[in-house]
Scaffold this active site. Structure first.
Site, PDB file in Angstrom:
ATOM      1  N   TYR A  33       0.833  -1.205   0.000  1.00  0.00           N
ATOM      2  CA  TYR A  33       0.000   0.000   0.000  1.00  0.00           C
ATOM      3  C   TYR A  33       0.865   1.252   0.000  1.00  0.00           C
ATOM      4  O   TYR A  33       2.070   1.190   0.204  1.00  0.00           O
ATOM      5  CB  TYR A  33      -0.967   0.000   1.201  1.00  0.00           C
ATOM      6  CG  TYR A  33      -0.335   0.315   2.540  1.00  0.00           C
ATOM      7  CD1 TYR A  33       0.486  -0.598   3.185  1.00  0.00           C
ATOM      8  CD2 TYR A  33      -0.555   1.546   3.176  1.00  0.00           C
ATOM      9  CE1 TYR A  33       1.064  -0.303   4.413  1.00  0.00           C
ATOM     10  CE2 TYR A  33       0.016   1.844   4.406  1.00  0.00           C
ATOM     11  CZ  TYR A  33       0.823   0.915   5.012  1.00  0.00           C
ATOM     12  OH  TYR A  33       1.403   1.209   6.233  1.00  0.00           O
ATOM     13  N   LYS A 149       6.526  -1.895   1.878  1.00  0.00           N
ATOM     14  CA  LYS A 149       5.333  -1.349   2.540  1.00  0.00           C
ATOM     15  C   LYS A 149       4.155  -2.308   2.376  1.00  0.00           C
ATOM     16  O   LYS A 149       3.273  -2.099   1.545  1.00  0.00           O
ATOM     17  CB  LYS A 149       5.013   0.050   1.973  1.00  0.00           C
ATOM     18  CG  LYS A 149       4.097   0.872   2.871  1.00  0.00           C
ATOM     19  CD  LYS A 149       4.169   2.329   2.527  1.00  0.00           C
ATOM     20  CE  LYS A 149       3.153   3.170   3.273  1.00  0.00           C
ATOM     21  NZ  LYS A 149       3.316   3.199   4.723  1.00  0.00           N
ATOM     22  N   GLU A 182      12.217   2.342  14.058  1.00  0.00           N
ATOM     23  CA  GLU A 182      11.302   3.372  13.552  1.00  0.00           C
ATOM     24  C   GLU A 182      10.013   3.292  14.353  1.00  0.00           C
ATOM     25  O   GLU A 182       9.894   2.483  15.269  1.00  0.00           O
ATOM     26  CB  GLU A 182      11.018   3.152  12.058  1.00  0.00           C
ATOM     27  CG  GLU A 182      10.324   1.833  11.770  1.00  0.00           C
ATOM     28  CD  GLU A 182       9.950   1.621  10.302  1.00  0.00           C
ATOM     29  OE1 GLU A 182       9.833   2.598   9.559  1.00  0.00           O
ATOM     30  OE2 GLU A 182       9.760   0.448   9.928  1.00  0.00           O
ATOM     31  N   LEU A 207      11.110   1.295   6.983  1.00  0.00           N
ATOM     32  CA  LEU A 207      10.535   1.741   5.716  1.00  0.00           C
ATOM     33  C   LEU A 207      11.296   2.980   5.238  1.00  0.00           C
ATOM     34  O   LEU A 207      11.558   3.888   6.042  1.00  0.00           O
ATOM     35  CB  LEU A 207       9.062   2.095   5.920  1.00  0.00           C
ATOM     36  CG  LEU A 207       8.313   2.403   4.629  1.00  0.00           C
ATOM     37  CD1 LEU A 207       7.986   1.106   3.893  1.00  0.00           C
ATOM     38  CD2 LEU A 207       7.038   3.176   4.896  1.00  0.00           C
TER      39      LEU A 207
HETATM   40  N1  PDD Z   1       2.841   4.961   7.371  1.00  0.00           N
HETATM   41  N2  PDD Z   1       7.532   3.626   8.818  1.00  0.00           N
HETATM   42  C1  PDD Z   1       6.393   2.919   8.794  1.00  0.00           C
HETATM   43  C2  PDD Z   1       6.408   1.551   9.402  1.00  0.00           C
HETATM   44  C3  PDD Z   1       5.244   3.448   8.193  1.00  0.00           C
HETATM   45  O1  PDD Z   1       4.117   2.724   8.150  1.00  0.00           O
HETATM   46  C4  PDD Z   1       5.283   4.755   7.645  1.00  0.00           C
HETATM   47  C5  PDD Z   1       4.091   5.378   6.966  1.00  0.00           C
HETATM   48  C6  PDD Z   1       6.494   5.460   7.706  1.00  0.00           C
HETATM   49  C7  PDD Z   1       6.647   6.854   7.126  1.00  0.00           C
HETATM   50  O2  PDD Z   1       6.653   6.805   5.720  1.00  0.00           O
HETATM   51  P1  PDD Z   1       6.130   8.024   4.839  1.00  0.00           P
HETATM   52  O3  PDD Z   1       6.906   9.208   5.272  1.00  0.00           O
HETATM   53  O4  PDD Z   1       6.406   7.610   3.463  1.00  0.00           O
HETATM   54  O5  PDD Z   1       4.648   8.195   5.147  1.00  0.00           O
HETATM   55  C8  PDD Z   1       7.595   4.869   8.287  1.00  0.00           C
HETATM   56  C9  PDD Z   1       1.659   5.433   6.710  1.00  0.00           C
HETATM   57  C10 PDD Z   1       1.485   6.904   6.787  1.00  0.00           C
HETATM   58  C11 PDD Z   1       0.456   4.661   7.218  1.00  0.00           C
HETATM   59  O6  PDD Z   1       0.603   3.463   7.378  1.00  0.00           O
HETATM   60  O7  PDD Z   1      -0.613   5.237   7.429  1.00  0.00           O
END
Ligand code: PDD
Length: 287
Positions: A33, A149, A182, A207
């Site tokens: 996703y 992801k 993270e 991620l």
């Molecule tokens: N989550 N690490 C994890 C495990 C994440 O699920 C996310 C993002 C990030 C940050 O990535 P980005 O800056 O590309 O949003 C880091 C999204 C927002 C979610 O699951 O809703």
């Protein structure tokens, strides 16, 4: 509120949208996703998000449901049909549907694509950012490919729930060496006493956050030094500032870790500066 959702070729009212009962996303979390921020009806960092989606699909050998250009059109349509000005787009691609079987299906199975757009309560993140949030550290019990992801989010869901019950909004996962990997749905950052930004280097345990990359761009434009290296819980507790990054939060100040105040216990100037400049540096594109 989402009113219209795109599912496999059609825009449906929510009550009428459906996917197959034997979709592999549902049975095996065999799916990836993306979440993209929508700002003034436009997309934030779409190029990087689309590239990461492409990489996630390739790593798992899931076929792309359509070209990137076509997908951007669907995203634009979802944004317009739901009249989202400021909010998010969520898209999910699964390997498709077929009789439940651990073996991967043949190429005749078509991937499933769901795209939705929604606007959360206006200004919620700005409100939170005024005071900052608390995080709770927990052992990282996720799998070894957190760089992809996937929708395999149960460890993150359960950890976030435990954090919430302890009054924290986010989890900071800790690896077997005692270093922070993270957040459950965000990347983790600290600012050292010398004013250096520190975030873990990219590896299979985290991620590659798109907001993380954007914040590195902002830091460079502000001539702030960024070190990509592991940092321990102890170092984080002694940091001058801490913050997290994600598409839904952009930059969110962290003012407490495991109940211990960080810095002055309120949002620090560097986190606030990065937050206020983020959208000036990010790619903002019409859809
Ligand atoms: N989550 N690490 C994890 C495990 C994440 O699920 C996310 C993002 C990030 C940050 O990535 P980005 O800056 O590309 O949003 C880091 C999204 C927002 C979610 O699951 O809703």
């Amino acid at each position: 509120m989402t009113r219209i959702v795109y599912v496999n070729g059609a825009y449906k009212r929510y009550a009428e949208a459906a996917i197959h009962a034997e979709d592999r996303g549902f049975q095996f979390a065999d799916a990836v996703y993306e979440v993209i921020e929508v700002l003034g009806g436009r997309l934030v960092d779409a190029t990087r998000h689309m590239a990461r989606l492409d990489r996630s699909l390739r790593e798992l050998k899931i076929a792309a449901p359509m070209s990137q250009q076509a997908l951007l059109q669907v995203i634009g349509e979802a944004v317009r049909r739901n009249r989202v000005s400021d909010g998010i787009v969520y898209m999910q691609v699964t390997r498709g549907a077929g009789p439940r079987d651990f073996s991967l299906p043949g190429a005749d199975i078509l991937p499933t694509l769901v795209v939705l757009a929604r606007a959360p309560r206006r200004g919620w993140a700005d409100e939170l950012a005024k005071t900052g949030i608390a995080v709770k550290t927990m052992p990282d019990n996720r799998w070894g490919r957190c760089d992809i992801k996937t929708v395999m989010l149960l460890p993150a869901v359960l950890a976030k729930d435990a954090a919430r019950r302890d009054g924290a909004r986010e989890v900071w996962f800790v690896d077997s060496q005692g270093a922070i990997t993270e957040g459950a749905s965000s990347n983790a950052w600290i600012v050292t006493a010398e004013g250096v930004l520190v975030t873990r280097k990219l590896d299979s345990n985290i991620l590659p956050g798109i907001t993380r990359a954007g914040v590195a761009d902002v830091a460079a434009s502000e001539r702030l030094k960024v070190e990509e290296r592991p940092f321990s819980v102890k170092e984080a507790l002694q940091a001058r500032e801490a913050f997290l990054t994600s598409a839904t939060n952009t930059v969110m100040p962290v003012v407490a870790i495991d109940g211990q105040q960080i810095g002055e216990g309120r949002p620090g100037p560097i986190a606030q500066r990065l937050r206020s400049r983020f959208h000036q540096v990010a790619e903002i594109s019409a859809v």
